[in-house]
Design a protein around this motif. Structure first.
Motif, PDB file in Angstrom:
ATOM      1  N   ASN A   1       0.757  -1.254  -0.015  1.00 29.61           N
ATOM      2  CA  ASN A   1      -0.016  -0.060  -0.026  1.00 29.61           C
ATOM      3  C   ASN A   1       0.800   1.164   0.091  1.00 29.61           C
ATOM      4  O   ASN A   1       0.642   2.366  -0.711  1.00 29.61           O
ATOM      5  N   ASN A   4       2.187   1.772  -3.351  1.00 28.93           N
ATOM      6  CA  ASN A   4       1.161   2.334  -4.281  1.00 28.93           C
ATOM      7  C   ASN A   4       0.911   3.593  -4.160  1.00 28.93           C
ATOM      8  O   ASN A   4       0.814   4.544  -5.045  1.00 28.93           O
ATOM      9  N   GLU A   5       0.991   4.385  -2.939  1.00 33.44           N
ATOM     10  CA  GLU A   5       0.798   5.437  -2.509  1.00 33.44           C
ATOM     11  C   GLU A   5       1.888   6.338  -3.315  1.00 33.44           C
ATOM     12  O   GLU A   5       1.785   7.452  -3.979  1.00 33.44           O
ATOM     13  N   TYR A   6       3.103   6.033  -3.188  1.00 35.91           N
ATOM     14  CA  TYR A   6       4.462   6.714  -3.849  1.00 35.91           C
ATOM     15  C   TYR A   6       4.221   6.754  -5.411  1.00 35.91           C
ATOM     16  O   TYR A   6       4.504   7.423  -6.055  1.00 35.91           O
ATOM     17  N   PHE A   7       3.448   5.469  -5.854  1.00 34.39           N
ATOM     18  CA  PHE A   7       3.620   5.411  -7.268  1.00 34.39           C
ATOM     19  C   PHE A   7       2.551   6.248  -7.740  1.00 34.39           C
ATOM     20  O   PHE A   7       2.775   6.870  -8.651  1.00 34.39           O
ATOM     21  N   LYS A   8       1.470   6.350  -7.134  1.00 37.26           N
ATOM     22  CA  LYS A   8       0.496   7.627  -7.583  1.00 37.26           C
ATOM     23  C   LYS A   8       1.009   8.957  -7.500  1.00 37.26           C
ATOM     24  O   LYS A   8       0.581   9.992  -8.322  1.00 37.26           O
ATOM     25  N   GLU A   9       2.020   9.102  -6.397  1.00 40.62           N
ATOM     26  CA  GLU A   9       2.487  10.480  -6.529  1.00 40.62           C
ATOM     27  C   GLU A   9       3.964  10.409  -7.543  1.00 40.62           C
ATOM     28  O   GLU A   9       4.578  11.613  -7.598  1.00 40.62           O
ATOM     29  N   LYS A  10       4.348   9.646  -8.283  1.00 39.38           N
ATOM     30  CA  LYS A  10       5.127   9.215  -9.095  1.00 39.38           C
ATOM     31  C   LYS A  10       6.514   9.394  -8.595  1.00 39.38           C
ATOM     32  O   LYS A  10       7.409  10.143  -9.231  1.00 39.38           O
ATOM     33  N   TYR A  12       8.778   7.302  -8.239  1.00 35.47           N
ATOM     34  CA  TYR A  12       8.890   5.851  -8.443  1.00 35.47           C
ATOM     35  C   TYR A  12      10.135   5.482  -7.814  1.00 35.47           C
ATOM     36  O   TYR A  12       9.929   3.985  -7.390  1.00 35.47           O
ATOM     37  N   ASN A  39       4.278  -4.809  -9.761  1.00 42.71           N
ATOM     38  CA  ASN A  39       4.395  -3.099  -9.443  1.00 42.71           C
ATOM     39  C   ASN A  39       5.806  -2.697  -9.498  1.00 42.71           C
ATOM     40  O   ASN A  39       5.803  -1.486  -9.623  1.00 42.71           O
TER      41      ASN A  39
END
Length: 304
Positions: A1, A4-10, A12, A39
Motif C-alpha cells: 500500500n 502504491n501511494e508513492y507510485f500515485k505521486e510518481k 517511483y 508493481n
C-alpha cells in the motif's frame, strides 16, 4: 500500500523501495508476491530500468502464469529494449488469456511493423548507415552540451572515415553501441537514460543497468540491486547504506567520491567526469573495508 501511494505521486524510486521491502518479508503468498513484483516492474519501467523491470515481470509470471499485468509489463519492456520478436511472443501469450486486451493487440501490431523495419534497416549498406549517423550526430551532441556532459568517444574501425568522434552519436544514442552493447536514448519526456556499469573491484564483479534515467538517484538503484545480498558477498558487507561510490579521473589518476543521494545527471555534470565509450562507470566499495583502504592508499581521493 505504501508503494502504491508513492507510485500515485510518481515518486517511483520510493515506490520501488517499498515494493522491495514487501518482497523481503517473504510472506509465502505467491499471488501477493506476483503483485509486488509486477508493481516493482512498473516502478522500474518508469525509472527507465527496462532490464530490471523485465526480470521482475518474468518472476511474476512464473509465480502466476495468468497474471495479465505482468505479461503486459514484460511485453512493454521488450519493446523498449527493441526485442520485437520476444515482445510478440509475450503479446501472444497474453492474448491467449484475453484475446481482446487492447494494449496487447496494439503492441502486437506495432512490434510486427518494427520487426520488419529493423530487418530492412539491417540490409542498408555501411555507407548509408554512416551517412545517417553523421546526419543525426549534431542533435545528440546538442543534447549533451546543454547538460554539460563530456564524452570520450572511441570510433570503431568501420567508422573511421567519418570525421571526428561524432560518428558514434545518433539521435537515440550511440552507434553502433556502447562497450556493453546498450545505448543512451532519449525518452518521450526529453530526458536521457544511460547504460551504467557498476564495478566491484574487491570481488572483481560487475552490475549493469541498461537504462538509468538521468533524474534517478544512485541510492534508489542501490536499494534494488542490493535488496538481497549478492552470492559473492560472503561477509554480508554490501548493504545499500554501507556502500561508497566513486568515479575515476583517468587523466589525473584521481578518484572522486559520489554522493548516493545525487542523481546520475548531477554526477555526469561534474567537471572531472568524462563518459567513456557511451557508458558511465561507477566503482563501488564497502565502507571502511580493509580492501578499500589499501586500494585508495596510493591514489589521490576527493571525498565528500
Amino acid at each position: 500500500n505504501e508503494g502504491n501511494e508513492y507510485f500515485k505521486e510518481k515518486d517511483y524510486g520510493r515506490a520501488l523501495a517499498a515494493y522491495s521491502e514487501g518482497l523481503r518479508r517473504r510472506c509465502g503468498d505467491a499471488e501477493l508476491d506476483a503483485v509486488l513484483l509486477t508493481n516493482r516492474a512498473a516502478a522500474h519501467f518508469h525509472l527507465g530500468n527496462y532490464r530490471s523491470a523485465l526480470n521482475d515481470a518474468i518472476q511474476a509470471k512464473k509465480l502466476k502464469p495468468t497474471h495479465l499485468k505482468a505479461i503486459i509489463r514484460g511485453a512493454l519492456c521488450h519493446m523498449e529494449l527493441k526485442n520485437f520478436v520476444e515482445a510478440i511472443a509475450w503479446c501472444e501469450e497474453g492474448l491467449q488469456i484475453d484475446s481482446k486486451e487492447k494494449k496487447l493487440v496494439e503492441m502486437r501490431a506495432k512490434a510486427d511493423k518494427l520487426k520488419l523495419g529493423g530487418t530492412f534497416l539491417g540490409t542498408q549498406t555501411g555507407f548509408s548507415r554512416r551517412r545517417k549517423c553523421q546526419g543525426r550526430a549534431e542533435v545528440g551532441t546538442d543534447l549533451l552540451c546543454e547538460r554539460n556532459i563530456k564524452l570520450i568517444l572511441e570510433p570503431s574501425d568501420e567508422e573511421e572515415e567519418v570525421s571526428g568522434g561524432l560518428a558514434e552519436m545518433s539521435l537515440d544514442g550511440f552507434h553502433p553501441g556502447s562497450a556493453t552493447g546498450a545505448r543512451v536514448h532519449l525518452d518521450a519526456d526529453g530526458s536521457l537514460s544511460w547504460p551504467v556499469l557498476f564495478l566491484y573491484p574487491e570481488h572483481e564483479q560487475t552490475d549493469f543497468t541498461v537504462a538509468f534515467h538521468e533524474g534517478s538517484r544512485f541510492i534508489d538503484h542501490l536499494m534494488v540491486m542490493f535488496a538481497e545480498l549478492p552470492p559473492w558477498d560472503l561477509e554480508k558487507k554490501y548493504l545499500p547504506n554501507n556502500l561508497e561510490l566513486y568515479f575515476e579521473d583517468e587523466e589525473r589518476e584521481e578518484m572522486y567520491e559520489v554522493n548516493p543521494e545525487h542523481t546520475l545527471l548531477q554526477v555526469l555534470q561534474h567537471e572531472r567526469y568524462f563518459v567513456k565509450a557511451g557508458t558511465p562507470t561507477v566503482l563501488v566499495f564497502a565502507k571502511r573495508s580493509p580492501f578499500s583502504k589499501k586500494y585508495f592508499s596510493s591514489k589521490k581521493v576527493h571525498r565528500l
